[in-house]
Design a protein around this motif. Sequence first.
Motif, PDB file in Angstrom:
ATOM      1  N   ILE A 268      -0.047 -14.512   2.736  1.00  0.00           N
ATOM      2  CA  ILE A 268       0.152 -13.183   2.166  1.00  0.00           C
ATOM      3  C   ILE A 268      -1.208 -12.576   1.833  1.00  0.00           C
ATOM      4  CG2 ILE A 268       1.157 -11.887   0.247  1.00  0.00           C
ATOM      5  CD1 ILE A 268       3.244 -14.142   0.048  1.00  0.00           C
ATOM      6  N   ARG A 269      -1.410 -11.350   2.281  1.00  0.00           N
ATOM      7  CA  ARG A 269      -2.652 -10.641   1.981  1.00  0.00           C
ATOM      8  C   ARG A 269      -2.496  -9.960   0.617  1.00  0.00           C
ATOM      9  NH1 ARG A 269      -3.831  -7.328   7.307  1.00  0.00           N
ATOM     10  NH2 ARG A 269      -5.479  -6.512   5.995  1.00  0.00           N
ATOM     11  N   GLU A 270      -2.920 -10.656  -0.418  1.00  0.00           N
ATOM     12  CA  GLU A 270      -2.713 -10.199  -1.793  1.00  0.00           C
ATOM     13  C   GLU A 270      -3.331  -8.831  -2.056  1.00  0.00           C
ATOM     14  OE1 GLU A 270      -0.798 -11.431  -4.132  1.00  0.00           O
ATOM     15  OE2 GLU A 270      -0.187 -13.138  -2.929  1.00  0.00           O
TER      16      GLU A 270
ATOM     17  N   VAL B 165      -0.883  -6.258  -0.723  1.00  0.00           N
ATOM     18  CA  VAL B 165       0.361  -6.268  -1.505  1.00  0.00           C
ATOM     19  C   VAL B 165       0.146  -5.625  -2.868  1.00  0.00           C
ATOM     20  CG1 VAL B 165       2.071  -7.761  -2.621  1.00  0.00           C
ATOM     21  CG2 VAL B 165       1.313  -8.251  -0.297  1.00  0.00           C
ATOM     22  N   SER B 166      -0.953  -5.951  -3.522  1.00  0.00           N
ATOM     23  CA  SER B 166      -1.189  -5.396  -4.854  1.00  0.00           C
ATOM     24  C   SER B 166      -1.407  -3.885  -4.786  1.00  0.00           C
ATOM     25  CB  SER B 166      -2.368  -6.094  -5.531  1.00  0.00           C
ATOM     26  OG  SER B 166      -3.555  -5.850  -4.819  1.00  0.00           O
TER      27      SER B 166
ATOM     28  N   MET C 271       3.586   1.973  -5.632  1.00  0.00           N
ATOM     29  CA  MET C 271       5.043   2.077  -5.858  1.00  0.00           C
ATOM     30  C   MET C 271       5.337   2.279  -7.332  1.00  0.00           C
ATOM     31  SD  MET C 271       6.555  -0.771  -3.205  1.00  0.00           S
ATOM     32  CE  MET C 271       8.259  -0.577  -3.712  1.00  0.00           C
ATOM     33  N   GLU C 272       4.635   1.537  -8.195  1.00  0.00           N
ATOM     34  CA  GLU C 272       4.844   1.676  -9.641  1.00  0.00           C
ATOM     35  C   GLU C 272       4.407   3.058 -10.127  1.00  0.00           C
ATOM     36  OE1 GLU C 272       2.727  -1.662 -11.216  1.00  0.00           O
ATOM     37  OE2 GLU C 272       4.292  -3.083 -10.650  1.00  0.00           O
ATOM     38  N   ALA C 273       3.375   3.600  -9.505  1.00  0.00           N
ATOM     39  CA  ALA C 273       2.886   4.918  -9.891  1.00  0.00           C
ATOM     40  C   ALA C 273       3.741   6.029  -9.292  1.00  0.00           C
ATOM     41  CB  ALA C 273       1.429   5.086  -9.456  1.00  0.00           C
ATOM     42  N   GLY C 274       4.598   5.681  -8.322  1.00  0.00           N
ATOM     43  CA  GLY C 274       5.468   6.669  -7.687  1.00  0.00           C
ATOM     44  C   GLY C 274       4.760   7.452  -6.597  1.00  0.00           C
ATOM     45  N   THR C 275       3.642   6.966  -6.138  1.00  0.00           N
ATOM     46  CA  THR C 275       2.876   7.677  -5.108  1.00  0.00           C
ATOM     47  C   THR C 275       3.022   7.060  -3.721  1.00  0.00           C
ATOM     48  OG1 THR C 275       0.927   6.353  -5.612  1.00  0.00           O
ATOM     49  CG2 THR C 275       1.150   8.449  -6.775  1.00  0.00           C
ATOM     50  N   TYR C 276       3.789   6.018  -3.619  1.00  0.00           N
ATOM     51  CA  TYR C 276       3.951   5.354  -2.313  1.00  0.00           C
ATOM     52  C   TYR C 276       4.933   6.144  -1.467  1.00  0.00           C
ATOM     53  CZ  TYR C 276       4.816   1.736   1.197  1.00  0.00           C
ATOM     54  OH  TYR C 276       4.915   1.048   2.378  1.00  0.00           O
ATOM     55  N   GLN C 277       4.498   6.529  -0.283  1.00  0.00           N
ATOM     56  CA  GLN C 277       5.360   7.289   0.611  1.00  0.00           C
ATOM     57  C   GLN C 277       5.323   6.647   1.990  1.00  0.00           C
ATOM     58  OE1 GLN C 277       4.205  11.379   0.593  1.00  0.00           O
ATOM     59  NE2 GLN C 277       4.759  11.682  -1.541  1.00  0.00           N
TER      60      GLN C 277
END
Length: 92
Positions: free
Chosen positions: A55-57, A60-61, A67-73
């Motif tokens: 896993i490429r940490e 992933v991080s 995603m937590e910030a709501g900016t992942y699209q």
Amino acid sequence: MRVEAYNKIGQVYQANQKMRTRETVKGSERDALTISETARDYQTARQALAQVPDIREDRVSAIKQSMEAGTYQVNAESFAAKLIARYEELSL
């Protein structure tokens, strides 16, 4: 039927087995193991891959944070193109 004939055949058979056993022992002294250059390269590659994490940490991080910030699209067109390309690749 003569019993002596079977005894002689048995003796010859046993003598042949002993000779084969001796030949096998002598032959095994000369046995050698050689590993091809390709096999050595393969072994080196496997050892190198064993040291790399699955896993490429860092990636992933970064995705988790966005995603937590709501900016992942997700770009739907890009996703669909990659999905189709992967399907075609597997179909061949």
